[in-house]
Design a protein around this motif. Sequence first.
Motif, PDB file in Angstrom:
ATOM      1  N   ASN A 159       0.816  -1.208   0.000  1.00 39.24           N
ATOM      2  CA  ASN A 159       0.000   0.000   0.000  1.00 39.24           C
ATOM      3  C   ASN A 159       0.854   1.264   0.000  1.00 39.24           C
ATOM      4  OD1 ASN A 159      -2.435  -1.398  -0.009  1.00 39.24           O
ATOM      5  ND2 ASN A 159      -2.553  -1.512   2.209  1.00 39.24           N
ATOM      6  N   VAL A 160       1.935   1.249   0.756  1.00 44.73           N
ATOM      7  CA  VAL A 160       2.834   2.399   0.758  1.00 44.73           C
ATOM      8  C   VAL A 160       3.409   2.615  -0.639  1.00 44.73           C
ATOM      9  CG1 VAL A 160       5.076   3.249   1.577  1.00 44.73           C
ATOM     10  CG2 VAL A 160       3.460   2.283   3.204  1.00 44.73           C
ATOM     11  N   THR A 161       3.820   1.528  -1.284  1.00 45.13           N
ATOM     12  CA  THR A 161       4.401   1.623  -2.624  1.00 45.13           C
ATOM     13  C   THR A 161       3.389   2.173  -3.620  1.00 45.13           C
ATOM     14  OG1 THR A 161       5.793  -0.301  -2.137  1.00 45.13           O
ATOM     15  CG2 THR A 161       5.569   0.325  -4.447  1.00 45.13           C
ATOM     16  N   MET A 162       2.163   1.673  -3.588  1.00 49.51           N
ATOM     17  CA  MET A 162       1.147   2.102  -4.552  1.00 49.51           C
ATOM     18  C   MET A 162       0.735   3.555  -4.320  1.00 49.51           C
ATOM     19  SD  MET A 162      -1.366  -1.206  -5.011  1.00 49.51           S
ATOM     20  CE  MET A 162      -2.022  -1.041  -3.342  1.00 49.51           C
ATOM     21  N   ILE A 208      -5.516   3.439  -7.869  1.00 50.21           N
ATOM     22  CA  ILE A 208      -5.304   2.451  -6.805  1.00 50.21           C
ATOM     23  C   ILE A 208      -6.627   2.025  -6.171  1.00 50.21           C
ATOM     24  CG2 ILE A 208      -2.936   3.116  -6.240  1.00 50.21           C
ATOM     25  CD1 ILE A 208      -3.983   4.878  -4.045  1.00 50.21           C
ATOM     26  N   THR A 209      -7.728   2.277  -6.894  1.00 47.24           N
ATOM     27  CA  THR A 209      -9.067   1.951  -6.395  1.00 47.24           C
ATOM     28  C   THR A 209      -9.734   0.964  -7.339  1.00 47.24           C
ATOM     29  OG1 THR A 209      -9.221   4.217  -5.543  1.00 47.24           O
ATOM     30  CG2 THR A 209     -11.253   2.941  -5.608  1.00 47.24           C
ATOM     31  N   PRO A 210     -10.318  -0.122  -6.828  1.00 48.28           N
ATOM     32  CA  PRO A 210     -11.022  -1.059  -7.704  1.00 48.28           C
ATOM     33  C   PRO A 210     -12.262  -0.397  -8.304  1.00 48.28           C
ATOM     34  CG  PRO A 210     -11.387  -1.604  -5.387  1.00 48.28           C
ATOM     35  CD  PRO A 210     -10.368  -0.499  -5.415  1.00 48.28           C
ATOM     36  N   ILE A 268      -5.759  -8.839  -4.271  1.00 50.17           N
ATOM     37  CA  ILE A 268      -6.371  -7.510  -4.213  1.00 50.17           C
ATOM     38  C   ILE A 268      -7.365  -7.406  -3.062  1.00 50.17           C
ATOM     39  CG2 ILE A 268      -7.940  -5.944  -5.431  1.00 50.17           C
ATOM     40  CD1 ILE A 268      -6.536  -6.712  -8.009  1.00 50.17           C
ATOM     41  N   GLU A 269      -8.136  -8.481  -2.837  1.00 52.07           N
ATOM     42  CA  GLU A 269      -9.151  -8.424  -1.774  1.00 52.07           C
ATOM     43  C   GLU A 269      -8.517  -8.239  -0.395  1.00 52.07           C
ATOM     44  OE1 GLU A 269      -8.691 -12.729  -3.229  1.00 52.07           O
ATOM     45  OE2 GLU A 269      -8.896 -10.715  -4.086  1.00 52.07           O
ATOM     46  N   LYS A 270      -7.287  -8.709  -0.205  1.00 55.93           N
ATOM     47  CA  LYS A 270      -6.590  -8.511   1.068  1.00 55.93           C
ATOM     48  C   LYS A 270      -6.010  -7.099   1.167  1.00 55.93           C
ATOM     49  CE  LYS A 270      -4.094 -11.465   3.172  1.00 55.93           C
ATOM     50  NZ  LYS A 270      -2.997 -12.392   3.536  1.00 55.93           N
ATOM     51  N   LEU A 271      -5.646  -6.537   0.016  1.00 61.45           N
ATOM     52  CA  LEU A 271      -5.055  -5.196   0.016  1.00 61.45           C
ATOM     53  C   LEU A 271      -6.093  -4.117   0.320  1.00 61.45           C
ATOM     54  CD1 LEU A 271      -2.690  -5.270  -3.122  1.00 61.45           C
ATOM     55  CD2 LEU A 271      -2.001  -5.159  -0.714  1.00 61.45           C
ATOM     56  N   ILE A 272      -7.306  -4.310  -0.179  1.00 65.00           N
ATOM     57  CA  ILE A 272      -8.300  -3.236  -0.135  1.00 65.00           C
ATOM     58  C   ILE A 272      -8.612  -2.780   1.285  1.00 65.00           C
ATOM     59  CG2 ILE A 272     -10.710  -2.688  -0.640  1.00 65.00           C
ATOM     60  CD1 ILE A 272     -10.439  -4.427  -3.150  1.00 65.00           C
ATOM     61  N   LYS A 273      -8.788  -3.725   2.203  1.00 64.61           N
ATOM     62  CA  LYS A 273      -9.156  -3.368   3.580  1.00 64.61           C
ATOM     63  C   LYS A 273      -8.092  -2.482   4.225  1.00 64.61           C
ATOM     64  CE  LYS A 273     -10.557  -5.359   8.009  1.00 64.61           C
ATOM     65  NZ  LYS A 273     -10.814  -6.608   8.784  1.00 64.61           N
ATOM     66  N   LEU A 323      -7.718   1.324   2.747  1.00 66.81           N
ATOM     67  CA  LEU A 323      -8.702   2.385   3.007  1.00 66.81           C
ATOM     68  C   LEU A 323      -8.146   3.568   3.806  1.00 66.81           C
ATOM     69  CD1 LEU A 323     -11.918   0.250   3.686  1.00 66.81           C
ATOM     70  CD2 LEU A 323     -11.307   1.522   1.624  1.00 66.81           C
ATOM     71  N   PRO A 324      -7.367   3.342   4.899  1.00 67.56           N
ATOM     72  CA  PRO A 324      -6.817   4.502   5.616  1.00 67.56           C
ATOM     73  C   PRO A 324      -5.871   5.338   4.752  1.00 67.56           C
ATOM     74  CG  PRO A 324      -6.689   2.518   6.967  1.00 67.56           C
ATOM     75  CD  PRO A 324      -7.065   2.080   5.606  1.00 67.56           C
ATOM     76  N   PHE A 325      -5.097   4.680   3.888  1.00 64.06           N
ATOM     77  CA  PHE A 325      -4.228   5.425   2.976  1.00 64.06           C
ATOM     78  C   PHE A 325      -5.053   6.266   2.012  1.00 64.06           C
ATOM     79  CE2 PHE A 325      -1.220   2.135   4.312  1.00 64.06           C
ATOM     80  CZ  PHE A 325      -0.035   2.850   4.405  1.00 64.06           C
TER      81      PHE A 325
END
Length: 434
Positions: free
Chosen positions: A142-145, A375-377, A394-399, A402-404
């Motif tokens: 998430n930081v990278t994206m 970076i949003t589905p 992707i499903e694990k990344l999305i949750k 959200l704060p980012f």
Amino acid sequence: MDTNTTAVLILVGSFAVMLICRFPIAFAIGISSVLTTMFLGLPLMQIAQLMVKGVNVFTLMAVPFFIIAGELMGAGGISKRLIALSDALVGWVRGGLAMVNIVASLFFGGISGSSTADTASLGTILIPMMRDQGYDDEFSTNVTMCSSVEGLLLPPSHNMVMYAMVAGSVSVGRLFLGGILPGLILGFALMIYSYVLSVKRNYPKGDAFSLRHALLTLKDAIWGLITVLIVVFGVVSGVFTATESAAIAVVWAMIVSAFVYKELTLRKMWRLIERSLGTLAIVMILISTSQVFGWLLTYLRLPEMVASGILGLTDNKIVIMMILNLLMLFLGTIMDMSAIILVATPILLPIAIECGMDPVHFGVVMILNLGIGLITPPVGGTLFVGSAVSGVPIEKLIKTLLPFLAVMVIVLIIITYVPGLIMFLPNLFLPVIG
């Protein structure tokens, strides 16, 4: 139902249906334009003429040069040196590798001008490093994206060149300058959130800061960073046009990669050219078909209809700007960034100007909106690249993403309602006369 209304339904409806059916965006734009032209009884030759006109623009020549320059610097060893420089500058704080990731994106993104290229290049190096030091895979990805979006705002950004072309009489130099402070603010906001999370999770920190080491890494990386200076100062000073500075940047990047860093081989060069041509082909097809689509929108008076509809809802400028942001955020989640710039700018820019927004202000706000969309589905290209590089679904990344996204939206709100953050540098260095 009158002819114009039916034509609008055919144009927008067929385009929406093809998007849902997962047609390539350029084909969706082109086919919907042909169907509408045939319905209106207009000559099909006009489509060919408009497509040629769409790509026959001098400013547009800067786009392939910026794409090639970014590829050259990525393949020529610049990524490793930027990471080393970032590590020397910020790696000593808690969560140091996350800070390194964000600062490296400020440097590399400014060279590549591409969120996906930044994620692919830096992610393959930094995500495994962060994993080895105990960072969560989701956090690292998430930081990278999210930090890769900085490169869309910082010069040279080929997306800003495309916006300037579509918007009309908008200075590329002023756009480049307008993106600098928002890009830095976004990086700083992401660093604050990453630091808070790193302290909470007790992520590691690197070696103590050393001025000597920082100067040595700067000396090694400075050749690559000069590429950005060539573009920014060349355009701002008026010595070069955006196209000329981009061409010079390509030559400089090739010299540095091949003869200074000595990491650009003939095999890498061939692959680089293939990737650049692939990217350029997609961009040029999009621009040419979008020219027809945009002409039809104007012919059918759709921009005026949308503007009247939005302005008819409220005359409150704050609310209107919020509506524009929501529209662009929504479009960014379902369409490619280049396509939105080409299709939506003629519709939304007049509304923004009616609200008192400068075209440069609106352009930077649009770029950040669409960067968040990457970076949003469901379509986010950078999200897919980040998932592929890290191996995290992707499903694990999305949750955890959200704060980012919330941090990025806060920055978006700030630059939307505090235009001075965007307009300060353009008005200082390239003031509009008269």
